[in-house]
Design a protein around this motif. Structure first.
Motif, PDB file in Angstrom:
ATOM      1  N   PRO A 128       0.798  -1.226   0.000  1.00  0.00           N
ATOM      2  CA  PRO A 128       0.000   0.000   0.000  1.00  0.00           C
ATOM      3  C   PRO A 128       0.833   1.279   0.000  1.00  0.00           C
ATOM      4  N   TRP A 129       1.956   1.238  -0.702  1.00  0.00           N
ATOM      5  CA  TRP A 129       2.855   2.384  -0.835  1.00  0.00           C
ATOM      6  C   TRP A 129       3.351   2.444  -2.276  1.00  0.00           C
ATOM      7  N   PRO A 130       3.919   3.566  -2.699  1.00  0.00           N
ATOM      8  CA  PRO A 130       4.511   3.632  -4.041  1.00  0.00           C
ATOM      9  C   PRO A 130       5.699   2.681  -4.163  1.00  0.00           C
ATOM     10  N   PRO A 131       6.119   2.354  -5.391  1.00  0.00           N
ATOM     11  CA  PRO A 131       7.264   1.456  -5.580  1.00  0.00           C
ATOM     12  C   PRO A 131       8.569   2.071  -5.085  1.00  0.00           C
ATOM     13  N   GLY A 132       9.501   1.193  -4.697  1.00  0.00           N
ATOM     14  CA  GLY A 132      10.869   1.624  -4.479  1.00  0.00           C
ATOM     15  C   GLY A 132      11.373   1.616  -3.065  1.00  0.00           C
ATOM     16  N   ASP A 133      10.471   1.611  -2.058  1.00  0.00           N
ATOM     17  CA  ASP A 133      10.956   1.643  -0.680  1.00  0.00           C
ATOM     18  C   ASP A 133      11.317   0.230  -0.224  1.00  0.00           C
TER      19      ASP A 133
ATOM     20  N   ALA B 221       3.030 -14.549  -9.819  1.00  0.00           N
ATOM     21  CA  ALA B 221       2.961 -13.786  -8.563  1.00  0.00           C
ATOM     22  C   ALA B 221       3.420 -12.367  -8.871  1.00  0.00           C
ATOM     23  N   ALA B 222       2.564 -11.413  -8.582  1.00  0.00           N
ATOM     24  CA  ALA B 222       2.854 -10.023  -8.921  1.00  0.00           C
ATOM     25  C   ALA B 222       2.682  -9.137  -7.693  1.00  0.00           C
ATOM     26  N   VAL B 223       3.419  -8.027  -7.689  1.00  0.00           N
ATOM     27  CA  VAL B 223       3.267  -7.004  -6.647  1.00  0.00           C
ATOM     28  C   VAL B 223       2.410  -5.881  -7.207  1.00  0.00           C
ATOM     29  N   LEU B 224       1.383  -5.521  -6.462  1.00  0.00           N
ATOM     30  CA  LEU B 224       0.486  -4.442  -6.840  1.00  0.00           C
ATOM     31  C   LEU B 224       0.634  -3.306  -5.844  1.00  0.00           C
ATOM     32  N   ASN B 225       1.120  -2.155  -6.290  1.00  0.00           N
ATOM     33  CA  ASN B 225       1.268  -0.995  -5.407  1.00  0.00           C
ATOM     34  C   ASN B 225      -0.059  -0.241  -5.339  1.00  0.00           C
ATOM     35  N   ARG B 226      -0.545  -0.049  -4.112  1.00  0.00           N
ATOM     36  CA  ARG B 226      -1.810   0.647  -3.884  1.00  0.00           C
ATOM     37  C   ARG B 226      -1.605   1.777  -2.869  1.00  0.00           C
TER      38      ARG B 226
ATOM     39  N   THR C 216      -4.532 -13.289  -2.422  1.00  0.00           N
ATOM     40  CA  THR C 216      -4.137 -11.903  -2.174  1.00  0.00           C
ATOM     41  C   THR C 216      -3.422 -11.839  -0.832  1.00  0.00           C
ATOM     42  N   VAL C 217      -2.225 -11.277  -0.841  1.00  0.00           N
ATOM     43  CA  VAL C 217      -1.391 -11.186   0.360  1.00  0.00           C
ATOM     44  C   VAL C 217      -1.035  -9.717   0.566  1.00  0.00           C
ATOM     45  N   GLY C 218      -1.240  -9.211   1.761  1.00  0.00           N
ATOM     46  CA  GLY C 218      -0.878  -7.832   2.060  1.00  0.00           C
ATOM     47  C   GLY C 218       0.517  -7.739   2.636  1.00  0.00           C
ATOM     48  N   SER C 219       1.254  -6.715   2.226  1.00  0.00           N
ATOM     49  CA  SER C 219       2.574  -6.418   2.794  1.00  0.00           C
ATOM     50  C   SER C 219       2.414  -5.122   3.568  1.00  0.00           C
TER      51      SER C 219
END
Length: 313
Positions: free
Chosen positions: A35-40, A61-66, A89-92
């Motif tokens: 739930p953050w922009p890419p890159g951190d 398996a994909a990462v979705l930035n929200r 769906t897995v939350g980070s």
């Protein structure tokens, strides 16, 4: 069938027959929501986990930035909460999702709708000042602040490390002369003289580490890049909390699914590339299992309550 070292390790960990399939889960694509922009830090590590997940289980398996903008991580967390409890769906998530989320009036997050898979990252937050400041420890800062205004720069008043900085001042008998939120807190911030102490990550001040003093680390353990700086918990044991990130699934997800996600993530975090990333950024990267993560969340809820009561005095 070619079996990579990661696949072999997972097969052993999950007791999968050597010639058999990797069981039913995952039966289709899996999405990891950041739930953050890419890159951190959390994004980079989650992408490593997703890559290894795909390699081990043979499903996309994909990462979705929200990113939630002013809503922080909570809009992304709501999206995961609404997903099927089947591991698709897995939350980070940072600490705020399970610890603060249920208390801020978002119906989808109260009661806490998530089960932890495991915590894997502590952001390397520190309190730092210029090397030529008239104080070099938190005790010296507390004494200096009795007669002088000390200005604190942070990333936001409600962020966990900022709240800890406020509470530590209270515990040590002084008050910040003023505080302000900044988009960037790095070497230039201190050099400008706009603030006296910054609450930032050690990653952002690596270029000038020899020109700053780390007063305290807001982490579980002392940082390898600043081994002489005490943790806040060493200075005030009842403030032992840090900004961490972990993997979460909707509550009700089968245990065997959680175990399979955890098996990949644990292997990723132990990998050479993840540990190199830790060394390059100063982040504390490790694997904490689901049970220990759940216990940590409960302890953090109590600490957040204590900090809130302290700051309300």
């Amino acid at each position: 069938m070619n079996r990579t070292p990661l696949t072999l390790a997972l097969a052993a960990a999950l007791a999968i027959p050597a010639g058999g399939a990797l069981a039913e889960y995952p039966e289709g694509p899996v999405t990891f929501v950041v739930p953050w922009p890419p890159g951190d830090l959390e994004d980079v590590l989650t992408r490593m986990i997703a890559e290894d997940f795909q390699a081990a289980y043979g499903q996309p398996a994909a990462v979705l930035n929200r990113p939630g903008g002013g809503g922080g991580p909570f809009p992304g967390a709501v999206e995961v909460a609404a997903a099927p409890a089947d591991g698709s769906t897995v939350g980070s998530f940072v600490i705020g999702v399970p610890v603060v989320g249920p208390t801020i009036g978002i119906p989808e997050l109260n009661p806490d709708p998530f089960a932890p898979v495991g915590i894997f990252l502590t952001y390397p937050f520190v309190m730092a000042t210029s090397a030529d400041a008239p104080y070099h420890t938190m005790q010296e800062l507390a004494a200096y602040a009795q007669d002088n205004d000390v200005l604190l720069g942070h990333f936001g008043a409600q962020l966990t490390p900022t709240q800890v900085s406020f509470a530590l001042a209270h515990e040590m008998g002084f008050a910040w002369g003023a505080d302000a939120a900044y988009d960037a807190l790095d070497c230039n911030t201190l050099a400008s003289g706009d603030v006296d102490v910054i609450n930032t990550t050690i990653q952002l001040i690596m270029p000038c580490l020899d020109q700053v003093t780390i007063l305290a680390a807001i982490t579980g353990d002392r940082l390898a890049l600043a081994p002489d700086a005490p943790t806040v918990a060493e200075l005030a044991p009842d403030l032992g909390i840090s900004l961490w990130n972990g993997l979460f699934v909707p509550r009700g997800t089968p245990q065997e699914v959680i175990d399979r996600i955890a098996a990949v993530a644990q292997q990723t975090i132990a990998s050479d590339r993840a540990q190199r990333f830790a060394a390059e950024t100063g982040a504390q990267i490790y694997w904490m299992n689901a049970a220990d993560s759940a216990a940590r969340i409960q302890a953090d809820i109590a600490t957040v309550g204590h900090i809130g009561a302290m700051l309300a005095e």
